[in-house]
Design a protein around this motif. Structure first.
Motif, PDB file in Angstrom:
ATOM      1  N   UNK A  34       0.847  -1.190   0.000  1.00  0.00           N
ATOM      2  CA  UNK A  34       0.000   0.000   0.000  1.00  0.00           C
ATOM      3  C   UNK A  34       0.885   1.244   0.000  1.00  0.00           C
ATOM      4  N   UNK A  35       0.306   2.339  -0.408  1.00  0.00           N
ATOM      5  CA  UNK A  35       0.989   3.632  -0.364  1.00  0.00           C
ATOM      6  C   UNK A  35       0.499   4.347   0.889  1.00  0.00           C
ATOM      7  N   UNK A  36       1.410   4.735   1.759  1.00  0.00           N
ATOM      8  CA  UNK A  36       1.055   5.522   2.944  1.00  0.00           C
ATOM      9  C   UNK A  36       1.501   6.953   2.695  1.00  0.00           C
ATOM     10  N   UNK A  37       0.666   7.894   3.083  1.00  0.00           N
ATOM     11  CA  UNK A  37       0.937   9.308   2.827  1.00  0.00           C
ATOM     12  C   UNK A  37       0.725  10.122   4.087  1.00  0.00           C
ATOM     13  N   UNK A  38       1.476  11.178   4.191  1.00  0.00           N
ATOM     14  CA  UNK A  38       1.296  12.179   5.238  1.00  0.00           C
ATOM     15  C   UNK A  38       1.030  13.490   4.520  1.00  0.00           C
ATOM     16  N   UNK A  39      -0.194  13.980   4.614  1.00  0.00           N
ATOM     17  CA  UNK A  39      -0.589  15.198   3.914  1.00  0.00           C
ATOM     18  C   UNK A  39      -0.819  16.309   4.915  1.00  0.00           C
ATOM     19  N   UNK A  78      -9.240   3.181   0.103  1.00  0.00           N
ATOM     20  CA  UNK A  78      -8.440   4.225   0.735  1.00  0.00           C
ATOM     21  C   UNK A  78      -8.864   4.390   2.189  1.00  0.00           C
ATOM     22  N   UNK A  79      -7.906   4.713   3.032  1.00  0.00           N
ATOM     23  CA  UNK A  79      -8.197   5.014   4.436  1.00  0.00           C
ATOM     24  C   UNK A  79      -7.787   6.448   4.702  1.00  0.00           C
ATOM     25  N   UNK A  80      -8.590   7.162   5.484  1.00  0.00           N
ATOM     26  CA  UNK A  80      -8.236   8.523   5.888  1.00  0.00           C
ATOM     27  C   UNK A  80      -8.401   8.649   7.393  1.00  0.00           C
ATOM     28  N   UNK A  81      -7.569   9.460   7.989  1.00  0.00           N
ATOM     29  CA  UNK A  81      -7.695   9.736   9.425  1.00  0.00           C
ATOM     30  C   UNK A  81      -8.918  10.629   9.645  1.00  0.00           C
ATOM     31  N   UNK A  82      -9.579  10.462  10.785  1.00  0.00           N
ATOM     32  CA  UNK A  82     -10.808  11.219  11.034  1.00  0.00           C
ATOM     33  C   UNK A  82     -10.647  12.389  11.993  1.00  0.00           C
ATOM     34  N   UNK A  83      -9.452  12.569  12.550  1.00  0.00           N
ATOM     35  CA  UNK A  83      -9.216  13.677  13.486  1.00  0.00           C
ATOM     36  C   UNK A  83      -7.712  13.897  13.604  1.00  0.00           C
ATOM     37  N   UNK A  85      -6.006  13.839  16.291  1.00  0.00           N
ATOM     38  CA  UNK A  85      -5.501  12.853  17.254  1.00  0.00           C
ATOM     39  C   UNK A  85      -5.291  11.499  16.583  1.00  0.00           C
ATOM     40  N   UNK A  86      -6.266  11.076  15.788  1.00  0.00           N
ATOM     41  CA  UNK A  86      -6.133   9.812  15.065  1.00  0.00           C
ATOM     42  C   UNK A  86      -4.978   9.894  14.074  1.00  0.00           C
ATOM     43  N   UNK A  87      -4.864  11.019  13.390  1.00  0.00           N
ATOM     44  CA  UNK A  87      -3.769  11.197  12.429  1.00  0.00           C
ATOM     45  C   UNK A  87      -2.419  11.056  13.119  1.00  0.00           C
ATOM     46  N   UNK A  88      -2.263  11.669  14.282  1.00  0.00           N
ATOM     47  CA  UNK A  88      -0.992  11.575  15.011  1.00  0.00           C
ATOM     48  C   UNK A  88      -0.673  10.124  15.363  1.00  0.00           C
ATOM     49  N   UNK A  89      -1.671   9.389  15.837  1.00  0.00           N
ATOM     50  CA  UNK A  89      -1.479   7.977  16.171  1.00  0.00           C
ATOM     51  C   UNK A  89      -1.096   7.174  14.939  1.00  0.00           C
ATOM     52  N   UNK A  90      -1.806   7.408  13.842  1.00  0.00           N
ATOM     53  CA  UNK A  90      -1.557   6.645  12.624  1.00  0.00           C
ATOM     54  C   UNK A  90      -0.212   7.006  11.991  1.00  0.00           C
ATOM     55  N   UNK A  91       0.170   8.268  12.056  1.00  0.00           N
ATOM     56  CA  UNK A  91       1.485   8.648  11.531  1.00  0.00           C
ATOM     57  C   UNK A  91       2.593   7.946  12.303  1.00  0.00           C
ATOM     58  N   UNK A  92       2.431   7.847  13.625  1.00  0.00           N
ATOM     59  CA  UNK A  92       3.412   7.120  14.444  1.00  0.00           C
ATOM     60  C   UNK A  92       3.423   5.634  14.128  1.00  0.00           C
TER      61      UNK A  92
END
Length: 117
Positions: A34-39, A78-83, A85-92
């Protein structure tokens, strides 16, 4: 591009662990890299959600990622972060600290008004 593991996906989807489709979701996510992205950007979470479209691909508007490439609720491409806080957890979860860094994005001056970012 990364190949997700059962361990990472068990953590990522732990909120679904009691669901009968839990293993099926993990198997799907491990079927191919999969392609993981940080936008980053103004209202990035809301903008990316709009680009992705609703979770159910059959209900997604053409022109969205899911509207163009998905016909399923589960296999929704595709998956997207919903907040934030979730984005921070998922980026880690998906990136090493040295893979994410701060820099002044030259394009911001051309895509945002000077008081928007």
């Amino acid at each position: 591009m990364v190949q997700l593991t059962d361990e990472i996906l068990s953590e990522h989807y732990s909120h679904l662990s009691s669901k009968p489709f839990f293993q099926r979701v993990k198997n799907s996510m491990m079927a191919a890299p999969v392609i993981v992205c940080c936008l980053e950007g103004v209202d990035a979470i809301q903008v990316v959600h709009a680009l992705a479209g609703p979770t159910n691909g059959r209900a997604a508007t053409p022109g969205t990622i899911r509207g163009d490439y998905s016909m399923s609720y589960q296999e929704n491409i595709v998956h997207t972060s919903d907040s934030p806080e979730t984005a921070a957890t998922e980026l880690n979860r998906f990136f090493k600290p040295e893979e994410i860094f701060e820099y002044k994005q030259a394009s911001f001056d051309f895509i945002y008004a000077c008081d928007e970012y």
